[in-house]
Design a protein around this motif. Structure first.
Motif, short mmCIF file in Angstrom:
data_model
loop_
_atom_site.label_atom_id
_atom_site.label_comp_id
_atom_site.label_asym_id
_atom_site.label_seq_id
_atom_site.Cartn_x
_atom_site.Cartn_y
_atom_site.Cartn_z
N ARG A 163 -3.38 -1.35 14.43
CA ARG A 163 -4.61 -2.16 14.46
C ARG A 163 -5.66 -1.53 15.36
NH1 ARG A 163 -4.27 -7.05 12.01
NH2 ARG A 163 -2.18 -7.88 11.55
N ARG A 164 -5.24 -0.82 16.37
CA ARG A 164 -6.19 -0.10 17.22
C ARG A 164 -6.72 1.15 16.52
NH1 ARG A 164 -3.01 0.73 22.76
NH2 ARG A 164 -4.59 2.40 22.89
N LEU A 165 -5.84 1.85 15.83
CA LEU A 165 -6.24 3.09 15.18
C LEU A 165 -7.08 2.84 13.93
CD1 LEU A 165 -2.88 5.04 15.54
CD2 LEU A 165 -5.03 5.60 16.67
N HIS A 166 -6.74 1.77 13.19
CA HIS A 166 -7.46 1.44 11.95
C HIS A 166 -7.79 -0.06 11.96
CE1 HIS A 166 -5.22 5.14 10.78
NE2 HIS A 166 -6.34 5.39 10.16
N PRO A 167 -8.78 -0.45 12.73
CA PRO A 167 -9.11 -1.88 12.83
C PRO A 167 -9.81 -2.40 11.58
CG PRO A 167 -10.68 -0.57 14.07
CD PRO A 167 -9.63 0.38 13.59
N ASN A 168 -9.69 -3.71 11.40
CA ASN A 168 -10.47 -4.42 10.39
C ASN A 168 -10.15 -4.01 8.96
OD1 ASN A 168 -11.91 -5.72 12.53
ND2 ASN A 168 -13.20 -3.88 12.70
N LEU A 169 -8.92 -3.58 8.70
CA LEU A 169 -8.54 -3.31 7.32
C LEU A 169 -8.44 -4.62 6.55
CD1 LEU A 169 -5.81 -0.54 7.74
CD2 LEU A 169 -8.23 -0.26 7.18
N VAL A 170 -8.79 -4.57 5.28
CA VAL A 170 -8.84 -5.78 4.46
C VAL A 170 -7.52 -5.95 3.73
CG1 VAL A 170 -10.00 -6.91 2.54
CG2 VAL A 170 -11.33 -5.55 4.17
N GLY A 171 -7.06 -7.20 3.65
CA GLY A 171 -5.83 -7.50 2.91
C GLY A 171 -4.69 -7.85 3.84
N SER A 172 -3.92 -8.87 3.46
CA SER A 172 -2.83 -9.35 4.32
C SER A 172 -1.70 -8.34 4.45
CB SER A 172 -2.28 -10.67 3.77
OG SER A 172 -1.79 -10.49 2.44
N ASP A 173 -1.59 -7.42 3.51
CA ASP A 173 -0.49 -6.46 3.54
C ASP A 173 -0.89 -5.12 4.17
OD1 ASP A 173 1.16 -8.29 2.29
OD2 ASP A 173 0.74 -7.52 0.28
N ALA A 174 -2.11 -5.00 4.62
CA ALA A 174 -2.61 -3.70 5.07
C ALA A 174 -1.85 -3.14 6.27
CB ALA A 174 -4.10 -3.79 5.40
N TYR A 175 -1.27 -4.04 7.07
CA TYR A 175 -0.58 -3.58 8.27
C TYR A 175 0.94 -3.72 8.17
CZ TYR A 175 -5.24 -3.49 10.30
OH TYR A 175 -6.57 -3.22 10.56
N ARG A 176 1.43 -4.02 7.01
CA ARG A 176 2.88 -4.04 6.82
C ARG A 176 3.43 -2.62 6.95
NH1 ARG A 176 5.20 -8.67 4.97
NH2 ARG A 176 3.79 -10.32 4.22
N LEU A 177 4.69 -2.54 7.35
CA LEU A 177 5.28 -1.23 7.65
C LEU A 177 5.15 -0.26 6.49
CD1 LEU A 177 6.86 0.61 9.55
CD2 LEU A 177 8.97 -0.50 8.78
N ALA A 178 5.48 -0.69 5.28
CA ALA A 178 5.42 0.22 4.14
C ALA A 178 4.00 0.69 3.87
CB ALA A 178 5.99 -0.47 2.90
N ALA A 179 3.03 -0.22 3.99
CA ALA A 179 1.63 0.14 3.74
C ALA A 179 1.11 1.11 4.80
CB ALA A 179 0.77 -1.12 3.70
N VAL A 180 1.48 0.87 6.04
CA VAL A 180 1.03 1.76 7.11
C VAL A 180 1.64 3.14 6.94
CG1 VAL A 180 0.97 2.13 9.59
CG2 VAL A 180 0.69 -0.18 8.68
N ARG A 181 2.93 3.20 6.62
CA ARG A 181 3.57 4.50 6.41
C ARG A 181 2.90 5.26 5.28
NH1 ARG A 181 8.49 5.99 8.21
NH2 ARG A 181 9.00 6.88 6.17
N ALA A 182 2.55 4.57 4.22
CA ALA A 182 1.89 5.23 3.09
C ALA A 182 0.56 5.83 3.52
CB ALA A 182 1.68 4.23 1.95
N ARG A 183 -0.13 5.18 4.46
CA ARG A 183 -1.40 5.69 4.94
C ARG A 183 -1.24 7.05 5.64
NH1 ARG A 183 -3.25 0.81 5.70
NH2 ARG A 183 -2.55 0.55 7.83
N TYR A 184 -0.06 7.28 6.19
CA TYR A 184 0.22 8.54 6.88
C TYR A 184 1.04 9.50 5.99
CZ TYR A 184 -1.41 6.25 11.14
OH TYR A 184 -2.18 5.60 12.08
N ASN A 185 1.13 9.17 4.71
CA ASN A 185 1.87 10.00 3.75
C ASN A 185 3.35 10.15 4.12
OD1 ASN A 185 -0.43 10.62 2.07
ND2 ASN A 185 -1.11 12.03 3.67
N LEU A 186 3.90 9.10 4.71
CA LEU A 186 5.33 9.08 5.01
C LEU A 186 6.08 8.53 3.80
CD1 LEU A 186 5.13 7.71 8.65
CD2 LEU A 186 5.75 10.04 7.97
N PRO A 187 7.32 8.96 3.58
CA PRO A 187 8.05 8.53 2.38
C PRO A 187 8.41 7.05 2.42
CG PRO A 187 9.48 9.77 3.85
CD PRO A 187 8.10 9.92 4.40
N ALA A 188 8.57 6.48 1.24
CA ALA A 188 8.97 5.08 1.12
C ALA A 188 10.48 4.96 1.33
CB ALA A 188 8.58 4.54 -0.25
N TYR A 189 10.89 3.99 2.14
CA TYR A 189 12.31 3.72 2.37
C TYR A 189 12.64 2.32 1.86
CZ TYR A 189 12.57 7.65 5.70
OH TYR A 189 12.55 8.89 6.30
#
Length: 224
Positions: A163-189
């Motif tokens: 939330r500090r690095l990417h504040p004010n993202l839209v959508g309730s799922d924007a900060y869920r673990l899977a969504a955040v990992r995808a933003r950094y091009n990390l693989p889905a688990y």
């Protein structure tokens, strides 16, 4: 000032814990704890995740997974994943999420036998979790129940850091673990396995750390 006060409170609780007369807790209190001004890159970390029977504050703990790491990388040889015994009627909705049914829960280890290696592993390390408030609350209430003392913990929350690095993202799922990992091009688990989620949080912190200044201090990213 906030960092100094938080560190003083943490060390005050450690000092009290050291007088508990319990060898495990005294060893935890006497561990070599990093100072807030230590560079994050030098800090010893422990990624942790609990799987719970629902979202209530007193939800039963069904699984714990953890692994030690630092910003230099992750070694899996000491990773742990342990089911925790429960004879309770489990919440059907939670079972569909974490997949731990009542038969498997009855075969888990007693809570104290899981907490003992966890406390040892956490000694001298900073907890890392996505939504770390949950892990901190669980540790506090379960250690109080098993040892008569609530374990003081310092933590980095990858959710709060995002939330500090990417504040004010839209959508309730924007900060869920899977969504955040995808933003950094990390693989889905697969989610909702304690060790898998702990590994996911550790990898995420390493990715987030690369977006921070090279000399960022530990105290500046600690929760609360």
């Amino acid at each position: 000032m906030r960092e100094r006060i938080a560190d003083w409170r943490f060390r005050r609780r450690l000092a009290a814990l050291g007088k508990s007369g319990q060898e495990l807790l005294s060893a935890y209190a006497g561990a070599r704890w990093p100072a807030p001004d230590l560079p994050l890159r030098e800090a010893a970390l422990l990624a942790l995740d609990f799987e719970l029977d629902g979202l209530a504050r007193d939800a039963h703990v069904l699984q714990a997974g953890w692994l030690a790491f630092d910003t230099g990388g992750i070694a899996l040889d000491g990773a742990m994943s342990l089911d925790i015994r429960s004879a309770r009627r489990l919440d059907d909705g939670a079972v569909t999420v974490h997949g731990i049914g009542e038969e498997r829960a009855r075969e888990g280890q007693p809570l104290r036998q899981v907490l003992e290696p966890l406390v040892s592993a956490l000694s001298g390390r900073v907890l890392v979790a996505h939504g770390a408030a949950i892990e901190m609350e669980v540790i506090e209430r379960t250690t109080r129940a098993c040892f008569g003392e609530a374990l003081p913990v310092r933590a980095i929350c990858t959710l709060e850091l995002e939330r500090r690095l990417h504040p004010n993202l839209v959508g309730s799922d924007a900060y869920r673990l899977a969504a955040v990992r995808a933003r950094y091009n990390l693989p889905a688990y697969d989610q909702h396995d304690a060790l898998s989620d702990a590994l996911a949080a550790a990898e995420l912190l390493l990715a987030q750390a690369r977006r921070l200044p090279a000399d960022v201090r530990l105290g500046s990213v600690l929760r609360g």
